[in-house]
Scaffold this motif. Structure first.
Motif, PDB file in Angstrom:
ATOM      1  N   GLY A  80       0.370  -0.854   0.161  1.00 41.42           N
ATOM      2  CA  GLY A  80       0.054  -0.032   0.217  1.00 41.42           C
ATOM      3  C   GLY A  80       1.002   1.362  -0.171  1.00 41.42           C
ATOM      4  O   GLY A  80       1.952   0.743  -0.352  1.00 41.42           O
ATOM      5  N   GLY A  81       0.827   1.922   1.044  1.00 41.24           N
ATOM      6  CA  GLY A  81       1.206   3.498   1.203  1.00 41.24           C
ATOM      7  C   GLY A  81       2.689   2.970   1.569  1.00 41.24           C
ATOM      8  O   GLY A  81       3.352   3.958   2.113  1.00 41.24           O
ATOM      9  N   ASP A  82       3.390   1.601   2.747  1.00 41.18           N
ATOM     10  CA  ASP A  82       3.951   2.246   3.432  1.00 41.18           C
ATOM     11  C   ASP A  82       4.516   0.452   3.152  1.00 41.18           C
ATOM     12  O   ASP A  82       4.814   0.231   1.516  1.00 41.18           O
ATOM     13  N   SER A  83       5.889   0.910   4.483  1.00 41.87           N
ATOM     14  CA  SER A  83       6.776  -0.662   3.420  1.00 41.87           C
ATOM     15  C   SER A  83       6.892  -1.011   4.439  1.00 41.87           C
ATOM     16  O   SER A  83       6.676  -2.028   5.673  1.00 41.87           O
ATOM     17  N   PHE A 206      -7.697 -11.891   5.039  1.00 39.36           N
ATOM     18  CA  PHE A 206      -7.134 -10.471   4.337  1.00 39.36           C
ATOM     19  C   PHE A 206      -6.686 -10.885   3.160  1.00 39.36           C
ATOM     20  O   PHE A 206      -5.547 -11.425   2.890  1.00 39.36           O
ATOM     21  N   GLN A 207      -5.989  -9.645   2.509  1.00 45.00           N
ATOM     22  CA  GLN A 207      -5.400  -9.307   1.662  1.00 45.00           C
ATOM     23  C   GLN A 207      -4.613  -8.581   1.458  1.00 45.00           C
ATOM     24  O   GLN A 207      -4.510  -6.985   2.089  1.00 45.00           O
ATOM     25  N   GLN A 208      -2.616  -8.541   1.622  1.00 43.46           N
ATOM     26  CA  GLN A 208      -1.753  -7.749   1.048  1.00 43.46           C
ATOM     27  C   GLN A 208      -0.817  -7.513   0.329  1.00 43.46           C
ATOM     28  O   GLN A 208      -0.560  -8.538  -0.176  1.00 43.46           O
ATOM     29  N   ALA A 209      -0.743  -6.629  -0.486  1.00 49.35           N
ATOM     30  CA  ALA A 209      -0.064  -6.433  -1.756  1.00 49.35           C
ATOM     31  C   ALA A 209       1.151  -6.075  -1.046  1.00 49.35           C
ATOM     32  O   ALA A 209       2.096  -6.108  -0.097  1.00 49.35           O
ATOM     33  N   ILE A 210       2.249  -6.238  -2.098  1.00 49.95           N
ATOM     34  CA  ILE A 210       3.851  -6.694  -1.717  1.00 49.95           C
ATOM     35  C   ILE A 210       4.217  -6.073  -3.123  1.00 49.95           C
ATOM     36  O   ILE A 210       4.040  -7.274  -4.122  1.00 49.95           O
ATOM     37  N   ASP A 211       4.530  -4.672  -3.163  1.00 53.24           N
ATOM     38  CA  ASP A 211       4.670  -4.326  -4.222  1.00 53.24           C
ATOM     39  C   ASP A 211       6.133  -3.595  -4.289  1.00 53.24           C
ATOM     40  O   ASP A 211       6.625  -4.048  -3.479  1.00 53.24           O
ATOM     41  N   ASN A 212       6.367  -2.843  -5.460  1.00 52.02           N
ATOM     42  CA  ASN A 212       7.673  -2.624  -5.628  1.00 52.02           C
ATOM     43  C   ASN A 212       9.295  -3.468  -5.569  1.00 52.02           C
ATOM     44  O   ASN A 212       9.388  -2.878  -5.062  1.00 52.02           O
ATOM     45  N   LEU A 213       8.671  -4.469  -5.896  1.00 51.46           N
ATOM     46  CA  LEU A 213       9.749  -5.701  -6.488  1.00 51.46           C
ATOM     47  C   LEU A 213      11.119  -5.121  -6.928  1.00 51.46           C
ATOM     48  O   LEU A 213      10.903  -4.473  -7.934  1.00 51.46           O
ATOM     49  N   PRO A 214      12.411  -6.177  -6.929  1.00 52.47           N
ATOM     50  CA  PRO A 214      13.347  -5.643  -8.062  1.00 52.47           C
ATOM     51  C   PRO A 214      12.733  -5.669  -9.345  1.00 52.47           C
ATOM     52  O   PRO A 214      12.428  -6.634  -9.750  1.00 52.47           O
ATOM     53  N   ALA A 215      13.211  -5.169 -10.074  1.00 47.54           N
ATOM     54  CA  ALA A 215      13.440  -5.323 -11.391  1.00 47.54           C
ATOM     55  C   ALA A 215      12.439  -5.391 -12.239  1.00 47.54           C
ATOM     56  O   ALA A 215      11.574  -5.766 -13.386  1.00 47.54           O
ATOM     57  N   GLY A 216      10.851  -5.538 -11.427  1.00 45.42           N
ATOM     58  CA  GLY A 216       9.357  -5.293 -11.126  1.00 45.42           C
ATOM     59  C   GLY A 216       8.909  -6.970 -12.286  1.00 45.42           C
ATOM     60  O   GLY A 216       7.848  -7.111 -11.949  1.00 45.42           O
ATOM     61  N   ILE A 217       9.578  -7.671 -10.892  1.00 43.24           N
ATOM     62  CA  ILE A 217       9.322  -9.521 -10.485  1.00 43.24           C
ATOM     63  C   ILE A 217       7.914  -9.182  -9.276  1.00 43.24           C
ATOM     64  O   ILE A 217       8.081  -8.388  -9.369  1.00 43.24           O
ATOM     65  N   LYS A 218       7.254 -10.339  -9.810  1.00 39.00           N
ATOM     66  CA  LYS A 218       5.742 -10.126  -9.449  1.00 39.00           C
ATOM     67  C   LYS A 218       5.291 -11.480  -8.762  1.00 39.00           C
ATOM     68  O   LYS A 218       5.903 -13.005  -9.077  1.00 39.00           O
ATOM     69  N   LEU A 219       4.493 -11.199  -7.952  1.00 43.22           N
ATOM     70  CA  LEU A 219       4.295 -12.505  -6.750  1.00 43.22           C
ATOM     71  C   LEU A 219       3.531 -13.389  -7.949  1.00 43.22           C
ATOM     72  O   LEU A 219       2.518 -13.875  -8.905  1.00 43.22           O
TER      73      LEU A 219
END
Length: 242
Positions: A80-83, A206-219
């Motif tokens: 989300g907006g946090d790390s 719950f659902q938790q986003a994990i974004d901004n991974l290196p080089a744009g890799i995805k879950l």
């Protein structure tokens, strides 16, 4: 025979020198790549970079590398907006190509794993508001831990005007819409307190986003392990640096 012996010795010496030169070159390249990755991703620590394949020098001449392994400790992703901190992130880049000045690089595809501790995942989940599940009754997730097998144990606190309950549920985890999601197998037992399923699931699931991974890799996939949740990541046509 003497001439053949001399020739063989010469070949062995030249071959040995080539191997030494190749290993020196690859170690230098790994260090430079690690420094470049640290700068481009804003990492607190220099990552581990391991260039696979031999010989390295012929790969460089061809302008591409077969496989490059990257290991990053304590990587701060976004939720989300946090790390949210990833304890261990390991990825293998396939078909790495770079430009003539070595200032940028791309990868055809990547696979890897990322591990998030239960404490770190809990901090992200607890940023959600405490839910009011009935008049005068609130509930929130207060703990996440390994539930055995492929399950996560979710500890919940339910507060009423007259008592506080501490039920737990076992939840299956998976990747849904690019997020880590958990859904309780069975709702918590709350004794005489009767709560509608939708209301209590608004807390336990719950659902938790994990974004901004290196080089744009995805879950890709996620599973529960003893020291956290382990996520499989993947990607294609990735910009590594540049």
């Amino acid at each position: 025979m003497r001439a053949l012996r001399i020739l063989l010795i010469f070949v062995v010496i030249v071959g040995g020198l080539f191997v030494i030169a190749d290993r020196v070159a690859v170690n230098f390249a790994e260090g430079k790549a690690a420094d470049k990755l640290r700068t481009s991703e804003g990492l607190a620590q220099t990552p581990d970079v391991n260039i696979k394949g031999f010989p390295f020098l012929t790969q460089v001449v061809g302008g591409s590398l077969d496989d490059v392994e990257i290991g990053i400790q304590d990587y701060d992703a976004k939720s989300g907006g946090d790390s949210i901190r990833i304890a261990d992130l390991n990825a293998e880049m396939h078909g790495v190509k770079f430009n003539s000045s070595y200032s940028s690089a791309t990868a055809d595809s990547a696979t890897g794993t990322a591990r998030i501790s239960y404490d770190e995942l809990l901090k992200a989940v607890k940023k959600q508001d405490v839910a009011q599940v009935a008049p005068g009754v609130t509930a929130e997730i207060v703990g996440l831990s390994y539930g055995g097998g492929d399950k996560v144990k979710v500890a919940v606190t339910v507060k009423t005007p007259v008592l506080t309950l501490h039920p737990t549920v076992l939840s299956a985890v998976k990747v849904t819409d690019g997020k880590v999601s958990a859904r309780a197998d069975n709702l918590p037992k709350t004794g005489a307190l009767d709560l509608a399923e939708g209301r209590i699931r608004a807390v336990t699931d719950f659902q938790q986003a994990i974004d901004n991974l290196p080089a744009g890799i995805k879950l890709d996939k996620v599973q529960a392990v003893k020291d956290g949740v382990e996520i499989t990541v993947k990607g294609s046509n990735l910009d590594l640096v540049g």
